[in-house]
Design a protein around this motif. Structure first.
Motif, PDB file in Angstrom:
ATOM      1  N   VAL A  49       1.155  -1.136  -0.090  1.00 23.88           N
ATOM      2  CA  VAL A  49      -0.061  -0.104   0.007  1.00 23.88           C
ATOM      3  C   VAL A  49       0.894   1.204  -0.048  1.00 23.88           C
ATOM      4  O   VAL A  49       1.876   1.329   0.747  1.00 23.88           O
ATOM      5  CB  VAL A  49      -0.828  -0.086   1.194  1.00 23.88           C
ATOM      6  CG1 VAL A  49      -1.673   1.454   1.231  1.00 23.88           C
ATOM      7  CG2 VAL A  49      -1.667  -1.045   1.323  1.00 23.88           C
ATOM      8  N   VAL A  50       0.580   1.892  -1.018  1.00 24.80           N
ATOM      9  CA  VAL A  50       1.436   3.459  -0.977  1.00 24.80           C
ATOM     10  C   VAL A  50       0.333   4.553  -1.106  1.00 24.80           C
ATOM     11  O   VAL A  50      -0.788   4.383  -1.685  1.00 24.80           O
ATOM     12  CB  VAL A  50       2.115   3.637  -2.391  1.00 24.80           C
ATOM     13  CG1 VAL A  50       2.834   4.819  -2.506  1.00 24.80           C
ATOM     14  CG2 VAL A  50       3.060   2.371  -2.434  1.00 24.80           C
ATOM     15  N   ALA A  51       0.661   5.474  -0.121  1.00 23.90           N
ATOM     16  CA  ALA A  51      -0.254   6.748   0.095  1.00 23.90           C
ATOM     17  C   ALA A  51       0.626   7.848  -0.235  1.00 23.90           C
ATOM     18  O   ALA A  51       1.733   8.303  -0.057  1.00 23.90           O
ATOM     19  CB  ALA A  51      -0.777   6.664   1.549  1.00 23.90           C
ATOM     20  N   THR A  52      -0.115   8.732  -1.213  1.00 26.08           N
ATOM     21  CA  THR A  52       0.443   9.861  -1.466  1.00 26.08           C
ATOM     22  C   THR A  52      -0.347  11.180  -0.662  1.00 26.08           C
ATOM     23  O   THR A  52      -1.659  10.924  -0.680  1.00 26.08           O
ATOM     24  CB  THR A  52       0.352  10.206  -2.904  1.00 26.08           C
ATOM     25  OG1 THR A  52      -0.903  10.579  -3.382  1.00 26.08           O
ATOM     26  CG2 THR A  52       1.072   9.011  -3.688  1.00 26.08           C
ATOM     27  N   ASP A  53       0.202  12.190  -0.426  1.00 25.69           N
ATOM     28  CA  ASP A  53      -0.449  13.433  -0.181  1.00 25.69           C
ATOM     29  C   ASP A  53       0.424  14.684  -0.493  1.00 25.69           C
ATOM     30  O   ASP A  53       1.521  14.689  -0.526  1.00 25.69           O
ATOM     31  CB  ASP A  53      -0.631  13.509   1.438  1.00 25.69           C
ATOM     32  CG  ASP A  53      -1.573  14.289   1.713  1.00 25.69           C
ATOM     33  OD1 ASP A  53      -2.772  14.077   2.099  1.00 25.69           O
ATOM     34  OD2 ASP A  53      -1.664  15.770   1.577  1.00 25.69           O
ATOM     35  N   ILE A  54      -0.048  15.791  -1.109  1.00 23.03           N
ATOM     36  CA  ILE A  54       0.323  16.802  -1.393  1.00 23.03           C
ATOM     37  C   ILE A  54       1.023  17.636  -0.203  1.00 23.03           C
ATOM     38  O   ILE A  54       1.990  18.427  -0.194  1.00 23.03           O
ATOM     39  CB  ILE A  54      -0.440  17.848  -2.163  1.00 23.03           C
ATOM     40  CG1 ILE A  54       0.237  18.982  -3.003  1.00 23.03           C
ATOM     41  CG2 ILE A  54      -1.386  18.376  -1.054  1.00 23.03           C
ATOM     42  CD1 ILE A  54      -0.422  19.693  -3.761  1.00 23.03           C
ATOM     43  N   ALA A  75      -0.469  11.052  -8.058  1.00 25.57           N
ATOM     44  CA  ALA A  75       0.324   9.879  -8.401  1.00 25.57           C
ATOM     45  C   ALA A  75       1.553  10.100  -9.192  1.00 25.57           C
ATOM     46  O   ALA A  75       2.296   9.378  -9.614  1.00 25.57           O
ATOM     47  CB  ALA A  75      -0.372   8.775  -8.852  1.00 25.57           C
ATOM     48  N   ASP A  76       1.821  11.588  -9.520  1.00 27.75           N
ATOM     49  CA  ASP A  76       2.874  11.924 -10.263  1.00 27.75           C
ATOM     50  C   ASP A  76       4.327  11.578 -10.199  1.00 27.75           C
ATOM     51  O   ASP A  76       5.006  11.203 -11.054  1.00 27.75           O
ATOM     52  CB  ASP A  76       2.840  13.660 -10.462  1.00 27.75           C
ATOM     53  CG  ASP A  76       1.536  14.158 -11.111  1.00 27.75           C
ATOM     54  OD1 ASP A  76       0.740  13.111 -11.690  1.00 27.75           O
ATOM     55  OD2 ASP A  76       1.224  15.576 -10.903  1.00 27.75           O
ATOM     56  N   ALA A  77       4.775  11.276  -8.975  1.00 27.44           N
ATOM     57  CA  ALA A  77       5.986  10.846  -8.622  1.00 27.44           C
ATOM     58  C   ALA A  77       6.124   9.409  -8.790  1.00 27.44           C
ATOM     59  O   ALA A  77       7.496   8.733  -8.645  1.00 27.44           O
ATOM     60  CB  ALA A  77       6.438  11.354  -7.496  1.00 27.44           C
ATOM     61  N   LEU A  78       5.140   8.596  -8.771  1.00 27.65           N
ATOM     62  CA  LEU A  78       5.178   7.236  -8.871  1.00 27.65           C
ATOM     63  C   LEU A  78       5.450   6.620 -10.171  1.00 27.65           C
ATOM     64  O   LEU A  78       4.886   7.035 -11.037  1.00 27.65           O
ATOM     65  CB  LEU A  78       3.811   6.637  -8.414  1.00 27.65           C
ATOM     66  CG  LEU A  78       3.610   7.234  -6.995  1.00 27.65           C
ATOM     67  CD1 LEU A  78       2.349   6.672  -6.522  1.00 27.65           C
ATOM     68  CD2 LEU A  78       4.601   7.048  -5.960  1.00 27.65           C
ATOM     69  N   GLY A  79       6.210   5.183 -10.078  1.00 26.51           N
ATOM     70  CA  GLY A  79       6.488   4.608 -11.344  1.00 26.51           C
ATOM     71  C   GLY A  79       5.774   3.213 -11.349  1.00 26.51           C
ATOM     72  O   GLY A  79       5.742   2.885 -12.366  1.00 26.51           O
ATOM     73  N   ALA A  80       5.244   3.004 -10.346  1.00 29.19           N
ATOM     74  CA  ALA A  80       4.566   1.799 -10.098  1.00 29.19           C
ATOM     75  C   ALA A  80       3.085   1.905 -10.543  1.00 29.19           C
ATOM     76  O   ALA A  80       2.627   2.848 -10.883  1.00 29.19           O
ATOM     77  CB  ALA A  80       4.590   1.065  -8.655  1.00 29.19           C
ATOM     78  N   GLN A  81       2.497   0.691 -10.814  1.00 29.64           N
ATOM     79  CA  GLN A  81       1.270   0.557 -11.135  1.00 29.64           C
ATOM     80  C   GLN A  81       0.414  -0.473 -10.151  1.00 29.64           C
ATOM     81  O   GLN A  81       0.938  -1.286  -9.424  1.00 29.64           O
ATOM     82  CB  GLN A  81       1.040  -0.066 -12.527  1.00 29.64           C
ATOM     83  CG  GLN A  81       1.277   0.747 -13.755  1.00 29.64           C
ATOM     84  CD  GLN A  81       0.943   0.232 -15.057  1.00 29.64           C
ATOM     85  OE1 GLN A  81       1.161  -0.794 -15.474  1.00 29.64           O
ATOM     86  NE2 GLN A  81       0.311   1.106 -15.712  1.00 29.64           N
ATOM     87  N   PHE A  82      -0.600  -0.176  -9.960  1.00 23.24           N
ATOM     88  CA  PHE A  82      -1.622  -0.519  -8.662  1.00 23.24           C
ATOM     89  C   PHE A  82      -2.775  -1.394  -9.371  1.00 23.24           C
ATOM     90  O   PHE A  82      -3.488  -1.049 -10.303  1.00 23.24           O
ATOM     91  CB  PHE A  82      -1.786   0.480  -7.935  1.00 23.24           C
ATOM     92  CG  PHE A  82      -0.732   1.216  -7.290  1.00 23.24           C
ATOM     93  CD1 PHE A  82      -0.281   0.706  -6.050  1.00 23.24           C
ATOM     94  CD2 PHE A  82       0.059   2.333  -7.924  1.00 23.24           C
ATOM     95  CE1 PHE A  82       0.972   1.367  -5.694  1.00 23.24           C
ATOM     96  CE2 PHE A  82       1.022   2.743  -7.279  1.00 23.24           C
ATOM     97  CZ  PHE A  82       1.379   2.344  -6.126  1.00 23.24           C
TER      98      PHE A  82
END
Length: 175
Positions: A49-54, A75-82
């Motif tokens: 589980v990945v969580a992002t927040d500004i 999700a701009d900084a992520l390279g993975a797919q979920f």
């Protein structure tokens, strides 16, 4: 209910939580995690589980701290797919973005559309995005915009509150 830097769990969070607790898969992403409440639920049924927040302060001061909190826009900084992505969108219509936890811009669309666009490239084929919006926003237009991005879109639940109706939307990428 709202701290100075993050969105604490409220009625909309609990409504969304009721609809994600049975979701399962290998990987999940929560965009705009705030308190981390929804990510903690996802950790029970997903390997990653990945969580992002500004807002970095929101991630660093979470009461329900998760291991993979990342400060970025959408999700701009992520390279993975979920397999699964969830987002309690900042949907309130506003002329200016003063409070990033709730202000969605004109018609409550500008920020939600940016978030969904960033999520589109992070969802696996066959995966789904659940996002929460409101009758206060132009949710019909938001669903239409989501369809134009290549998703099959449908409302899966609604909850009436005294001042708005919460609307839970499922979006799956069309093949």
């Amino acid at each position: 209910m709202q701290s100075s830097s993050r969105y604490d769990p409220a009625e909309d969070t609990f409504f969304l939580a009721d609809h994600i607790q049975d979701e399962k898969g290998k990987s999940a992403l929560e965009i705009g995690t705030g308190s981390g409440y929804l990510s903690k639920i996802l950790e029970k049924n997903f390997d990653l589980v990945v969580a992002t927040d500004i807002d970095y302060n929101a991630i660093s001061t979470q009461e329900a701290k998760i291991q993979n909190g990342i400060c970025c826009v959408g999700a701009d900084a992520l390279g993975a797919q979920f397999d699964f992505i969830v987002c309690n969108l900042p949907y309130l219509p506003s002329d200016d973005i003063v409070d990033r936890t709730v202000d969605g811009g004109r018609e409550g669309l500008e920020i939600p559309i940016q978030i969904i666009k960033s999520a589109k490239y992070r969802i696996k084929l066959g995966g789904k995005i659940l996002y929460l919006t409101s009758s206060l926003a132009n949710y019909i237009k938001l669903m239409r915009e989501t369809e134009l991005m290549g998703f099959d879109v449908k409302v899966i639940a609604k909850k009436k509150l005294f001042f708005e109706e919460l609307i839970l939307v499922e979006a799956k990428l069309s093949s």
